[in-house]
Scaffold this motif. Structure first.
Motif, short mmCIF file in Angstrom:
data_model
loop_
_atom_site.label_atom_id
_atom_site.label_comp_id
_atom_site.label_asym_id
_atom_site.label_seq_id
_atom_site.Cartn_x
_atom_site.Cartn_y
_atom_site.Cartn_z
N LEU A 63 28.83 16.83 71.88
CA LEU A 63 27.48 16.74 71.34
C LEU A 63 26.77 18.09 71.28
O LEU A 63 26.05 18.37 70.35
CB LEU A 63 26.63 15.77 72.17
CG LEU A 63 27.06 14.31 72.12
CD1 LEU A 63 26.25 13.49 73.12
CD2 LEU A 63 26.90 13.75 70.73
N GLY A 64 26.96 18.89 72.32
CA GLY A 64 26.32 20.20 72.39
C GLY A 64 27.33 21.29 72.08
O GLY A 64 28.51 21.03 71.92
N PRO A 65 26.86 22.53 72.04
CA PRO A 65 27.78 23.64 71.75
C PRO A 65 28.80 23.84 72.87
O PRO A 65 28.54 23.52 74.02
CB PRO A 65 26.85 24.84 71.62
CG PRO A 65 25.60 24.46 72.30
CD PRO A 65 25.49 22.97 72.22
N ASP A 66 29.94 24.40 72.51
CA ASP A 66 30.96 24.79 73.47
C ASP A 66 30.36 25.90 74.35
O ASP A 66 29.79 26.86 73.83
CB ASP A 66 32.19 25.30 72.71
CG ASP A 66 33.40 25.50 73.58
OD1 ASP A 66 33.25 25.89 74.77
OD2 ASP A 66 34.52 25.29 73.08
N LEU A 67 30.49 25.78 75.66
CA LEU A 67 29.90 26.76 76.56
C LEU A 67 30.87 27.87 76.98
O LEU A 67 30.48 28.77 77.71
CB LEU A 67 29.32 26.06 77.79
CG LEU A 67 28.14 25.14 77.48
CD1 LEU A 67 27.62 24.47 78.74
CD2 LEU A 67 27.03 25.87 76.76
N ALA A 68 32.09 27.84 76.49
CA ALA A 68 33.00 28.96 76.74
C ALA A 68 32.38 30.21 76.12
O ALA A 68 31.95 30.19 74.97
CB ALA A 68 34.38 28.68 76.16
N GLY A 69 32.28 31.27 76.87
CA GLY A 69 31.72 32.52 76.36
C GLY A 69 30.21 32.56 76.26
O GLY A 69 29.65 33.52 75.74
N VAL A 70 29.52 31.54 76.77
CA VAL A 70 28.07 31.48 76.64
C VAL A 70 27.38 32.67 77.31
O VAL A 70 26.34 33.13 76.86
CB VAL A 70 27.50 30.15 77.17
CG1 VAL A 70 27.59 30.03 78.68
CG2 VAL A 70 26.07 29.94 76.69
N GLY A 71 28.00 33.23 78.36
CA GLY A 71 27.43 34.40 79.02
C GLY A 71 27.44 35.65 78.16
O GLY A 71 26.71 36.60 78.43
N ARG B 19 26.81 35.30 74.86
CA ARG B 19 25.89 34.98 73.76
C ARG B 19 24.43 34.90 74.20
O ARG B 19 23.53 35.16 73.40
CB ARG B 19 26.28 33.65 73.12
CG ARG B 19 27.65 33.65 72.48
CD ARG B 19 27.93 32.38 71.70
NE ARG B 19 27.81 31.14 72.43
CZ ARG B 19 28.79 30.57 73.14
NH1 ARG B 19 29.98 31.15 73.22
NH2 ARG B 19 28.59 29.42 73.75
N LEU B 20 24.20 34.48 75.45
CA LEU B 20 22.83 34.28 75.92
C LEU B 20 22.59 35.05 77.21
O LEU B 20 23.48 35.17 78.05
CB LEU B 20 22.57 32.79 76.17
CG LEU B 20 22.70 31.86 74.96
CD1 LEU B 20 22.57 30.40 75.39
CD2 LEU B 20 21.67 32.20 73.90
N LEU C 41 19.40 31.28 79.19
CA LEU C 41 20.05 30.12 79.82
C LEU C 41 19.06 29.37 80.70
O LEU C 41 19.01 28.13 80.69
CB LEU C 41 21.25 30.58 80.65
CG LEU C 41 22.43 31.12 79.85
CD1 LEU C 41 23.40 31.85 80.76
CD2 LEU C 41 23.12 29.99 79.10
N ARG C 42 18.26 30.11 81.46
CA ARG C 42 17.28 29.50 82.37
C ARG C 42 16.31 28.62 81.58
O ARG C 42 16.03 27.49 81.97
CB ARG C 42 16.55 30.60 83.13
CG ARG C 42 15.66 30.13 84.24
CD ARG C 42 15.08 31.31 85.03
NE ARG C 42 16.15 32.02 85.74
CZ ARG C 42 16.56 33.27 85.45
NH1 ARG C 42 16.00 33.97 84.47
NH2 ARG C 42 17.52 33.83 86.15
N LEU C 43 15.77 29.12 80.47
CA LEU C 43 14.83 28.31 79.67
C LEU C 43 15.51 27.06 79.14
O LEU C 43 14.93 25.99 79.14
CB LEU C 43 14.24 29.12 78.52
CG LEU C 43 13.27 28.37 77.61
CD1 LEU C 43 12.10 27.79 78.40
CD2 LEU C 43 12.77 29.26 76.50
N ARG C 44 16.75 27.18 78.70
CA ARG C 44 17.47 26.02 78.17
C ARG C 44 17.67 24.95 79.23
O ARG C 44 17.69 23.76 78.92
CB ARG C 44 18.81 26.45 77.58
CG ARG C 44 18.64 27.05 76.21
CD ARG C 44 19.85 27.87 75.79
NE ARG C 44 19.73 28.32 74.41
CZ ARG C 44 18.97 29.32 74.00
NH1 ARG C 44 18.25 29.99 74.87
NH2 ARG C 44 18.92 29.66 72.72
N GLU D 51 34.23 34.89 78.13
CA GLU D 51 35.32 34.76 77.16
C GLU D 51 35.02 33.66 76.14
O GLU D 51 34.71 32.53 76.50
CB GLU D 51 36.62 34.44 77.88
CG GLU D 51 37.84 34.67 77.04
CD GLU D 51 39.11 34.57 77.88
OE1 GLU D 51 40.03 33.87 77.43
OE2 GLU D 51 39.14 35.17 78.96
N ALA D 52 35.12 34.01 74.88
CA ALA D 52 34.85 33.05 73.80
C ALA D 52 35.97 32.01 73.72
O ALA D 52 37.09 32.28 74.14
CB ALA D 52 34.72 33.78 72.48
#
Length: 141
Positions: free
Chosen positions: A67-75, A77-78, A83-86, A138-139
């Motif tokens: 349902l949500g975006p893949d979180l691999a590599g999120v560090g 991208r954000l 991340l805290r606000l999300r 890592e993406a």
């Protein structure tokens, strides 16, 4: 772009956190987040696990959400503040999001009894999850 807003969050003791642009730049606690504890929190099926809605770099976890975006590599991208606000109040970024607020307790609808009037994650748990997600550089393949 969001303008600066002050949120009073349910920390102990309560303190205001400033939303700047699309982030909460300052941590919610004086103690740094622990990525190991954050990793356990996002996988905790006994609470509200991120894996219900998101794919994460856990090859041993079946049935990860789409349902949500893949979180691999999120560090990569954000920022930690984004991340805290999300986690704290995702509706400030997208009023139509189905992602729950993991920290805000006021002005919510359709909250399960177990979580009425209390956050899903404590301020320290938010910081632990932010530390873990920030380390995911890592993406996806």
């Amino acid at each position: 772009m969001l303008s600066a807003v002050l949120l009073v969050l349910p920390a102990t003791p309560p303190r205001a956190q400033q939303v700047v642009g699309a982030e909460i730049p300052a941590p919610l606690t004086d103690s740094p987040g622990n990525p190991g504890r954050g990793r356990e929190l996002v996988r905790d099926a006994g609470n509200v696990t991120c894996l219900i809605c998101h794919r994460m770099p856990f090859p041993d976890e079946p049935d990860q959400g789409l349902l949500g975006p893949d979180l691999a590599g999120v560090g990569s991208r954000l920022t930690p503040g984004e991340l805290r606000l999300r986690l704290v109040d995702p509706k400030l970024l997208n009023a139509d999001t189905i992602m729950p607020s993991y920290y805000r307790t006021q002005g919510l609808t359709r909250v399960g009894r177990a979580y009425a009037g209390r956050p899903i994650y404590s301020a320290q748990q938010i910081e632990d999850v932010v530390a873990f997600l920030s380390a995911l550089k890592e993406a996806p393949p």
